[in-house]
Design a protein around this motif. Structure first.
Motif, PDB file in Angstrom:
ATOM      1  N   THR A   1      -9.786   6.694  -5.670  1.00  0.00           N
ATOM      2  CA  THR A   1      -9.674   7.994  -6.340  1.00  0.00           C
ATOM      3  C   THR A   1     -10.701   9.004  -5.842  1.00  0.00           C
ATOM      4  O   THR A   1     -10.494  10.212  -5.975  1.00  0.00           O
ATOM      5  N   THR A   2     -11.822   8.514  -5.276  1.00  0.00           N
ATOM      6  CA  THR A   2     -12.818   9.460  -4.764  1.00  0.00           C
ATOM      7  C   THR A   2     -12.285  10.237  -3.565  1.00  0.00           C
ATOM      8  O   THR A   2     -12.796  11.321  -3.258  1.00  0.00           O
ATOM      9  N   LEU A   3     -11.243   9.692  -2.901  1.00  0.00           N
ATOM     10  CA  LEU A   3     -10.684  10.383  -1.737  1.00  0.00           C
ATOM     11  C   LEU A   3     -10.125  11.740  -2.120  1.00  0.00           C
ATOM     12  O   LEU A   3     -10.230  12.708  -1.357  1.00  0.00           O
ATOM     13  N   THR A   4      -9.507  11.839  -3.315  1.00  0.00           N
ATOM     14  CA  THR A   4      -8.817  13.072  -3.707  1.00  0.00           C
ATOM     15  C   THR A   4      -9.668  13.949  -4.634  1.00  0.00           C
ATOM     16  O   THR A   4      -9.144  14.914  -5.202  1.00  0.00           O
ATOM     17  N   SER A   5     -10.941  13.626  -4.782  1.00  0.00           N
ATOM     18  CA  SER A   5     -11.808  14.457  -5.620  1.00  0.00           C
ATOM     19  C   SER A   5     -12.113  15.782  -4.924  1.00  0.00           C
ATOM     20  O   SER A   5     -12.244  15.838  -3.700  1.00  0.00           O
ATOM     21  N   GLU A   6     -12.210  16.849  -5.719  1.00  0.00           N
ATOM     22  CA  GLU A   6     -12.594  18.151  -5.153  1.00  0.00           C
ATOM     23  C   GLU A   6     -14.070  18.126  -4.756  1.00  0.00           C
ATOM     24  O   GLU A   6     -14.916  17.667  -5.516  1.00  0.00           O
TER      25      GLU A   6
ATOM     26  N   LEU B   1       0.852  -1.188   0.000  1.00  0.00           N
ATOM     27  CA  LEU B   1       0.000   0.000   0.000  1.00  0.00           C
ATOM     28  C   LEU B   1       0.885   1.234   0.000  1.00  0.00           C
ATOM     29  O   LEU B   1       1.640   1.477   0.937  1.00  0.00           O
ATOM     30  N   GLY B   2       0.814   1.986  -1.067  1.00  0.00           N
ATOM     31  CA  GLY B   2       1.602   3.219  -1.190  1.00  0.00           C
ATOM     32  C   GLY B   2       0.725   4.370  -1.635  1.00  0.00           C
ATOM     33  O   GLY B   2      -0.476   4.397  -1.356  1.00  0.00           O
ATOM     34  N   GLN B   3       1.303   5.320  -2.343  1.00  0.00           N
ATOM     35  CA  GLN B   3       0.542   6.459  -2.841  1.00  0.00           C
ATOM     36  C   GLN B   3       1.061   6.850  -4.205  1.00  0.00           C
ATOM     37  O   GLN B   3       2.242   6.640  -4.537  1.00  0.00           O
ATOM     38  N   ASP B   4       0.170   7.436  -5.006  1.00  0.00           N
ATOM     39  CA  ASP B   4       0.595   7.908  -6.315  1.00  0.00           C
ATOM     40  C   ASP B   4       0.923   9.392  -6.260  1.00  0.00           C
ATOM     41  O   ASP B   4       0.918  10.010  -5.187  1.00  0.00           O
ATOM     42  N   GLY B   5       1.211   9.989  -7.413  1.00  0.00           N
ATOM     43  CA  GLY B   5       1.626  11.393  -7.453  1.00  0.00           C
ATOM     44  C   GLY B   5       0.556  12.369  -7.022  1.00  0.00           C
ATOM     45  O   GLY B   5       0.862  13.491  -6.631  1.00  0.00           O
ATOM     46  N   ALA B   6      -0.718  11.944  -7.093  1.00  0.00           N
ATOM     47  CA  ALA B   6      -1.825  12.829  -6.696  1.00  0.00           C
ATOM     48  C   ALA B   6      -2.149  12.714  -5.216  1.00  0.00           C
ATOM     49  O   ALA B   6      -3.071  13.363  -4.740  1.00  0.00           O
TER      50      ALA B   6
END
Length: 367
Positions: A118-123, A51-56
């Motif tokens: 991806t919904t975590l980082t949605s505006e 479990l890591g993270q991407d650039g966003a």
């Protein structure tokens, strides 16, 4: 024919997730001796993921390894028809075929989970005041019993300007113990203050006579009874409008017993004669303390404020000359309590959206 799998998951400290899947399937086809042949097999699939993270700043699983171990292979052929050489050939063939058949399913499942992340980082819109966005500040930390996500919040005002947030992180050493089968979300007072700073333009309010039941009549007669200087220069019974605005960002303070919000407002008093343009009389600097109550509903944190005290009131400017503003304090406190704070609470009903993590809903919430 695939049977429903039996899945076990375990957290790998410092890494990610370990997955063990018991796969059972039945393969049918034509037998080399004629008729139908049926092979029932069971296999253990074990896989680990990081479990890591991407650039966003979005959490992301990636598979590390995948192994298949045959548990049993049974056929409907008589044992005399399936010599040991053929059994070994069948086992070795399945060992080669099954990884290519089953391991891609692990990647497919992880990709589905990553898509939900991806919904975590949605505006997220904050009404018309601005937007809120969550993202990972640091890579996820995996422990034996839970995963810790250190999130940063990005707040933009409606003009696009980013709200300032302190970069230093509060100490998390005094958190309550983690409960089993529960998600623990910690929001800092700094974040809540920044959230209110984005909304503060929506707090502005013009308060006029008869606007709210229970308020004293907002007329020059009322002001003149409290401030003699006003009665000497203004005719009685002229309507007065009080323009409330926030001069500085609100400050949230959280203690074990209570939570408070400090407001730093200006109250500008205008007289509005029927035959001429409104005229500014004076401006007061007003600092007030409000108790904050929190609740969670529909995956949003709801705030409700109640006036506790007016801690400071000072004359900032005046077209009437200097005067003692202290007699206005009681009236102003009533105006804040009856009109201004309820108006702010209506703005706050929209709530603060909480992080959308894999669609988890908030139930049986303790704050």
């Amino acid at each position: 024919d695939l049977h429903p799998p039996v899945i076990s998951l375990a957290l790998l400290p410092g890494s990610g997730v370990f997955m063990a899947v018991l796969v059972q399937m039945t393969i049918t086809g034509k037998s080399f001796i004629g008729g139908n042949m049926e092979i029932a097999l069971a296999a253990n699939l074990t896989a680990s993921s990081v479990l890591g993270q991407d650039g966003a700043g979005t959490p992301r699983f990636s598979s590390r390894n995948c192994h298949i171990t045959l548990v049993s292979v049974k056929t409907n052929l008589p044992s005399s028809m399936l010599p040991k050489v053929m059994s070994k050939f069948l086992d070795s063939t399945l060992q080669k075929v099954l990884p290519g058949l089953l391991c891609p399913a692990v990647d497919a499942v992880l990709n589905l989970v990553n898509a939900k992340f991806t919904t975590l980082t949605s505006e997220i819109p904050l009404g018309t005041a601005g937007t809120l966005q969550y993202a990972l500040l640091n890579p996820p930390v995996t422990n034996e019993t839970f995963i810790e996500l250190d999130l940063k919040t990005i707040l933009h005002q409606k003009e696009g300007k980013e709200a300032d947030l302190p970069t230093d992180q509060p100490s998390l050493g005094s958190l309550p113990p983690k409960r089993d089968a529960a998600t623990q979300l910690i929001l800092s007072a700094n974040f809540l203050s920044a959230e209110l700073s984005v909304l503060q333009a929506s707090f502005n309010l013009n308060i006029s006579n008869n606007m709210v039941l229970g308020l004293p009549p907002l007329l020059t007669t009322m002001l003149g009874a409290l401030i003699p200087e006003i009665s000497r220069v203004l005719p009685p019974s002229q309507p007065v409008v009080i323009e409330m605005q926030e001069a500085k960002a609100p400050v949230v303070t959280i203690t074990r017993e209570k939570s408070f919000v400090q407001l730093f407002s200006t109250a500008e008093f205008w007289v509005s004669p029927s035959d001429s343009a409104p005229e500014s009389l004076f401006v007061l600097d007003v600092h007030s303390n409000l108790e904050a109550q929190f609740a969670v509903a529909e995956e949003k944190l709801r705030l409700s404020l109640a006036l506790q005290s007016v801690s400071r009131m000072a004359l900032a400017s005046s077209s009437l000359g200097m005067f003692d503003e202290l007699p206005l304090k009681g009236v102003l406190a009533d105006i804040l309590h009856e009109a201004y704070v309820p108006s702010i609470n209506r703005v706050l009903r929209g709530g603060i959206p909480l992080p959308d993590l894999l669609g988890i809903t908030c139930q049986r919430v303790n704050i």
